[in-house]
Motif scaffolding. Sequence first.
Motif, PDB file in Angstrom:
ATOM      1  N   TRP A   1       5.974   0.058   7.218  1.00  0.00           N
ATOM      2  CA  TRP A   1       7.303  -0.316   6.733  1.00  0.00           C
ATOM      3  C   TRP A   1       8.411   0.241   7.630  1.00  0.00           C
ATOM      4  O   TRP A   1       9.437  -0.369   7.814  1.00  0.00           O
ATOM      5  N   ASN A   2       8.187   1.433   8.137  1.00  0.00           N
ATOM      6  CA  ASN A   2       9.237   2.057   8.931  1.00  0.00           C
ATOM      7  C   ASN A   2       8.944   2.063  10.422  1.00  0.00           C
ATOM      8  O   ASN A   2       9.627   2.732  11.191  1.00  0.00           O
ATOM      9  N   SER A   3       7.935   1.317  10.818  1.00  0.00           N
ATOM     10  CA  SER A   3       7.580   1.368  12.236  1.00  0.00           C
ATOM     11  C   SER A   3       8.598   0.616  13.089  1.00  0.00           C
ATOM     12  O   SER A   3       8.613   0.776  14.304  1.00  0.00           O
ATOM     13  N   ASP A   4       9.432  -0.188  12.464  1.00  0.00           N
ATOM     14  CA  ASP A   4      10.454  -0.879  13.246  1.00  0.00           C
ATOM     15  C   ASP A   4      11.838  -0.255  13.058  1.00  0.00           C
ATOM     16  O   ASP A   4      12.848  -0.847  13.440  1.00  0.00           O
TER      17      ASP A   4
ATOM     18  N   ALA B   1      15.896  -5.223  -1.133  1.00  0.00           N
ATOM     19  CA  ALA B   1      14.560  -4.971  -1.660  1.00  0.00           C
ATOM     20  C   ALA B   1      14.268  -3.484  -1.550  1.00  0.00           C
ATOM     21  O   ALA B   1      13.585  -2.891  -2.370  1.00  0.00           O
ATOM     22  N   PHE B   2      14.797  -2.906  -0.518  1.00  0.00           N
ATOM     23  CA  PHE B   2      14.755  -1.452  -0.363  1.00  0.00           C
ATOM     24  C   PHE B   2      16.074  -1.024   0.251  1.00  0.00           C
ATOM     25  O   PHE B   2      16.915  -1.866   0.577  1.00  0.00           O
ATOM     26  N   GLY B   3      16.243   0.273   0.391  1.00  0.00           N
ATOM     27  CA  GLY B   3      17.547   0.742   0.831  1.00  0.00           C
ATOM     28  C   GLY B   3      17.575   1.087   2.304  1.00  0.00           C
ATOM     29  O   GLY B   3      16.578   0.970   3.015  1.00  0.00           O
TER      30      GLY B   3
ATOM     31  N   GLY C   1       2.815  -9.523   4.870  1.00  0.00           N
ATOM     32  CA  GLY C   1       3.949  -8.878   5.546  1.00  0.00           C
ATOM     33  C   GLY C   1       3.571  -7.522   6.080  1.00  0.00           C
ATOM     34  O   GLY C   1       2.384  -7.164   6.135  1.00  0.00           O
ATOM     35  N   PRO C   2       4.578  -6.738   6.460  1.00  0.00           N
ATOM     36  CA  PRO C   2       4.282  -5.420   7.040  1.00  0.00           C
ATOM     37  C   PRO C   2       3.550  -4.539   6.035  1.00  0.00           C
ATOM     38  O   PRO C   2       3.897  -4.519   4.854  1.00  0.00           O
ATOM     39  N   ASP C   3       2.534  -3.845   6.514  1.00  0.00           N
ATOM     40  CA  ASP C   3       1.778  -2.961   5.640  1.00  0.00           C
ATOM     41  C   ASP C   3       2.641  -1.764   5.238  1.00  0.00           C
ATOM     42  O   ASP C   3       3.598  -1.412   5.926  1.00  0.00           O
ATOM     43  N   PHE C   4       2.274  -1.141   4.115  1.00  0.00           N
ATOM     44  CA  PHE C   4       3.010   0.042   3.640  1.00  0.00           C
ATOM     45  C   PHE C   4       3.201   1.049   4.771  1.00  0.00           C
ATOM     46  O   PHE C   4       4.269   1.596   4.964  1.00  0.00           O
ATOM     47  N   CYS C   5       2.111   1.258   5.500  1.00  0.00           N
ATOM     48  CA  CYS C   5       2.134   2.288   6.527  1.00  0.00           C
ATOM     49  C   CYS C   5       2.944   1.856   7.740  1.00  0.00           C
ATOM     50  O   CYS C   5       3.100   2.611   8.688  1.00  0.00           O
TER      51      CYS C   5
ATOM     52  N   TYR D   1       4.997   5.114   8.743  1.00  0.00           N
ATOM     53  CA  TYR D   1       4.636   4.463   9.982  1.00  0.00           C
ATOM     54  C   TYR D   1       3.400   5.077  10.617  1.00  0.00           C
ATOM     55  O   TYR D   1       3.191   5.002  11.810  1.00  0.00           O
ATOM     56  N   GLY D   2       2.633   5.633   9.769  1.00  0.00           N
ATOM     57  CA  GLY D   2       1.400   6.205  10.294  1.00  0.00           C
ATOM     58  C   GLY D   2       1.646   7.625  10.736  1.00  0.00           C
ATOM     59  O   GLY D   2       2.743   7.972  11.150  1.00  0.00           O
ATOM     60  N   PRO D   3       0.609   8.448  10.636  1.00  0.00           N
ATOM     61  CA  PRO D   3       0.817   9.853  10.962  1.00  0.00           C
ATOM     62  C   PRO D   3       0.892  10.089  12.465  1.00  0.00           C
ATOM     63  O   PRO D   3       0.113   9.523  13.240  1.00  0.00           O
ATOM     64  N   THR D   4       1.826  10.895  12.871  1.00  0.00           N
ATOM     65  CA  THR D   4       1.836  11.381  14.253  1.00  0.00           C
ATOM     66  C   THR D   4       2.181  12.859  14.179  1.00  0.00           C
ATOM     67  O   THR D   4       2.688  13.333  13.150  1.00  0.00           O
TER      68      THR D   4
END
Lengths: 554, 490, 424
Positions: A494-497, A213-215, A488-492, A41-44
């Motif tokens: 994928w977990n932002s939601d 599609a993923f876990g 769809g959602p970008d790789f970076c 979800y991008g670096p923080t």
Amino acid sequence: MAFPRELYKALEDIVGKENISENIGVCETYRCVPSQSSAHYGPTKNWTPRPQAVILPGSAEEVQNIVKICNKYGVEFKASTTFWSTMGYIGGDFALQIDLRRMKSIKIDAKNMHAVVEPYAIAATVQAEAMKVGLNLNIPGVGCSSSTLANFSTWVAFGPNSISMGYGNENVLGMEWVLPDGEIVRTGSLASDDGWFCGEGPGPSLRGIFRGAFGAAGSAGVCTKIAVRLHPWPGPADFPTYGLAPAYKADWGPNFKCYTLCFPDWKSWARSIQYFYESDIAYSGHRQFNMFGRNLKGAMIEIISNHERQLTDLEELVNDPYIKEQTEKMRHDYQVVIAGFTPKDMEYKEKAVDYILEQTGGWKSEMMLEKDKHDYALLYLTRLGHKNLNYVMCGAYEGVLGLTGNVWKAIEVADEATALKRKWETEHTSIAATGGDSAMGCLSGLGGGGTTGWEFFTNFDSYDKNSVEGTYAFVETTQALMNKYAFGPDFCRWNSDVRKMNGYNYTQEEQNEMFKKAAQPWVFIYQYKIREAINPKNLCGSYVRTLDPKALEE
Amino acid sequence: MESMKQNLVDIVGAANVIDNPEVLASYAKDESFATPMKPWFVVKVENAEQVQNLVNWARKSQTPLVPVSSGAPHFKGDTVPSVPQAVIVDLSGMKKILSISRQQRMCVIEPGVTYGELQEALAKEGMTLSTSLRPRANKSVLTSVLEVEPRLNCLHQFNYVEPLRCTEVTFGDGIQMFTGEAGGGPQDLKKQWELGKWQVHPGGPGTTDIVKMVTQAQGSMGIVTWASLKCELLPTVRKSYLVPAKKSTDLEDFVYKTIWGRVGDRLFVMNKAYLAYLMGDTVEQIAELKTILPNWVAPVSLSGDILLPELKVESQEYGLKEYAKQTGVHLLPEVPGVTADEVIEKASTPSGENYWKLTYKGGCQDIFFVTTLDKTPKFIEAMYELAIEVGYPTEDIGIYIQPQHMGTSVHLEFSLPYNPDNAREAKLVKELYTAASMRMSKLGAFFSRPYDIWSTIQLNKDAQYYMLLRKVKEIFDPDNIMNPGKLTIK
Amino acid sequence: MALQDYRAMMERCSNCAGCKFIPFDKVKSLRFAENCPSIGYYNFMTYSARGRFQLSQSLLDGRAELDDTITNAIHACTSCGYCDIGCKITRYNLEPLEHNIEQKAYAVENGKVLEGQKPVIENLKKEHSMIPGTKKANRTDWAKDLGLKDVFKDKADVCFFAGCKYSYDPKLQKVAQNAVKLLQSAGVDVGYLGAADNCCAGRAHQMGFFADFKDRANANIKAFETAGVTTIVTPCSDCYHAFKRQYPKLGSNVKVLHIVEYIDQLIQEGKIKFTKTVPMTVTYHDPCHLGRLGEPYVPWDGKEKKIFNQIQIWEPRRPRYNGIYGIYDAPRNILNAIPGVTLVEMERIREYSWCCGAGAACNESNPEFSAWTAGERVTEAKATGADALVTACPWCKDNFVNAVDENGNKMEVLDIIELVQQAI
């Protein structure tokens, strides 16, 4: 809030004093800093919350008891294995981190080509054990340092050899899960104690509620054991390697070849990939070394394959006329490993590769045919031992512009994506300037071909605040291009939601707001209902996207 | 009842609501020993919208729905209602092939499309679909893949449910959605195609494999109205062999080795009776074949398509010969009574109008389950023992072993032909079927597709799994209208 | 350097797990795939190099404190340096071993040491030996009757430096004596420091007791200078590392050879000839401080620079200690030269060898951990089918001799000098 004493004591009674700690210093080492590790979800620089305790169970029964106690006291829990990714870390303040590293057994059924593995069996060990009996496994792009069980049961798991072996979802057989409510469920043939060989059924496959599609990245309970399908390995049982660290290499004789195939343009590149989809020639297929970027890959390959070389040599090598020429020839490239089961099989596959090149106007990279480069690449693609290559340049990276799916569609966007990244590289200093196109990933994420798994590697310095913030800003921009072409959602992202930027879990209300807008929101409703059924207290974090049906009705 | 009928007429039109007693009677039973139960109506649906309306009506009216896509005869009891007053949802009229993409090697089909129809259409594009063993002429491809009938080519079975990828499904709660990759885009196939999405990836959407809710489900979760399927290239060169053996165990190493070596696109094992049933077009031919065929045969076939096909077959043949040599078996182009080419051709193509399994005695009861190849001998031995116990002729037991899922397991099938008009014989076979199913289960048979009595036998083995299965069923079919009575413990 | 100077490394660690496993390309089994004794025994992430980087951030930022658990975690590290090798397969700019030791020094500076460390350091201060209970007065007892030159009195080509373990341990003294005799019989002009013989204090450095290390090191360097020592030969791997890698930072220019290097050279020159057959299958344990940490020190003075926006490099080119130039071939050459000896290899060898468990005085401070670590190695050695486990370090040997494998069985453990002696 510290755990009440009776809670801690109950947990301690399950695993013994030596396998639990609430020491603050110890718990601090179970926090993740997304800029340092993979977050999607991008670096923080925000650390995930500190767990109140860390516990190391040694068996599924212990996990079950821990989970039951967590339910009793309403404690959030999340299990992880190698702790490489942010996904594995807890996301609340009243939480228990489960570290599964004590559970790492591997049992192989050689005839029926599967391995039963526990959580901390990393892919390198599963592969090593499998190779002893002529078998191999799909090691996902994340590398062999990662847990096979975690990849296959709770995340994605596609990689170089997915084209010949399938991806995680396709390779899972029987599974053993401790549900979030503390019950143990076994799926497939395992449910009836008939063996691990089949993961589906009886009847509708309940495996389907644990990973799609993923876990669920730990938000659907704790997977304690799975069977994974293995695949033939026509190479040596003891996996011989040679060379000096870090440039280890392999020469397994004439039955193995690793080619870097290059093409004049994206169209011929895609056509060649289609040929590989339509044949059974490729043992592995990956656009690997382009991760270093279109401008730097030749020089970087020289560095990583030569133990005397260092990053300090990079500038000099980039300007070396021969490397420059070779790099230019590899603009539209990828790597394939060809493995022969018999000499005749190898002969056919070699000719088939030549035929594909002939039909598409492609060529084999000369530089990558040099013995040291060839042998390095062969070993790399077979074991994915140097997950480090993700980090070798800058120490940190984020994958963006995930042109995943239809290869023909991906190439329509490739140049625009390249230009976007290149523009950022030249106008900002936050990300490494590698040449725009740094797309890497598997030829196919699915067995037998069909979908690519690309991401543009974006390297940055996690110690440098400006670099981290600049990279974050960059990954915020890529989604627009992804949207434009319906990727769809970008790789970076994928977990932002599923995890907030501050490292904490999303609330149901927040997820409702996000998912009720989806084109087809139905799956989120089902995921909500499944969670209600198996995780009524919602104790495993927010990595399962859920939508309260009431929110949709409103 | 009249108002019920009117409701159905409102949804699908008068011509598509059938309550003719003869038709209803034909749906009340099948070729299995499932308890007969007459449905209320048979409703022929034409599109997904009708299906969704029907499901919503059924929820309100608490009417059980039993989806059926293939034509008769049925064999597994799954299309026979388990409860009274059910409505048969006949999807066989939905026969559109919605798309064929040579570039993506994908097709999208409706439930009524049969193997013959699909293969013909695919062949025009230079493609084919992996097939189950000689399916019925009127067998719905979609049902075949949803029910995970084993494929002849286990080596391309990357996913357990290959070639099934995405679907459109209406669940028992009335929600209609796309599954897999298709579930992430607009809920409109044409729009998805325009976006370059070809319903390739079966996973998801999301962290749930929704398609797995409708596979092996006997229509007990929802109704699928289209499915995307992964196609293969049509071979241009083929070479087939038969590997004879005295005992099934003589073939074990060869089969394992051939799978390991990834050789061929057809591989299975049959005993002489099963092969005779497959190959004999008449009772006499079958009887003759049963006397001359080897005890066991493993047909294996090599193929090449667009990429140096001759060389590919040649190289695979080299490997096959090596493996045969290493494992002490012989590759033959023919054995007494049949040639390899004939066997492969017949196995790969749909049956004639008269279903081949009924040729010998007019009736046939199968017992099949999933196990591993090395465990098959104990099941075979037990089957023979039981047949002797009940007095069923052991020479009539057909045995088919189909490696699946790239060789990690096999489908083991016992086929028991009998004369359904002979009450004594039927009783005997029913007795054998029941006893054998239980014995096999005790020996570790995994009834992954738990039809009829296997549901109770299999689901009784693990209460935890069953409880979760019921919870999941409640989520997708909260009113229990989808083929109730299936996948339960009785 | 101080702990805060490692901040960039702490924040640049990628959590790749390279510090916990042998190089992934070298993994041959589940059983022997891992390579960090500390996390191997204690299991919590805190005990790995990754965890230590993370812990330092928390300590420096005041989120964690040096309580007993953390003090133990910091010191329960054998400083074997494998994490450093594993890391450098990935990275060019992290120094996990240096950081681990710096973290220990941070604890030491804050008065946080383990009970078991105290007598070791006390003895070093008082008796110049790192073996508690040993006396300075007895240091050279082992050398009596060997006719060794005192280099302060007589020039010698090489100065034999036995180290604490060989000097005091009655079971090992004979090995040191044999080593000297071996050199003498090969015609080597060998002496020793005599009354000035001292502890190298390398282990104090491994423990983070920097001041005590420097005291001894400076004294030794001065002694070498005063006596005109140009070449040191030592049979101890800890001493070897101290002289080879640590002392040069303090100004030492003395050439250092481990005894295996010297013996190998003498065999090649024909000065040592084997006359007896030793029918034995052996496996060889690479001592950490002879192997991966035995690479020569290369002076460097430079700084970090970024190229291509964010790629961090060193200017000028900085030496990269990834273990490949350690002493691996010499001991194997010797074993292969002994008639009758068959060498079989363990899975974890050379730069990714597993530690014996005695490093950083963990055998004194954390004896159970240390014994477990040694036991792991004995298990691995037994898995090769070898009759004996051979090593080239007294600390390793001592730890192995007292260890048992996972089934509770012991194994014959030999110093390589003992094996050479058997063949002559």
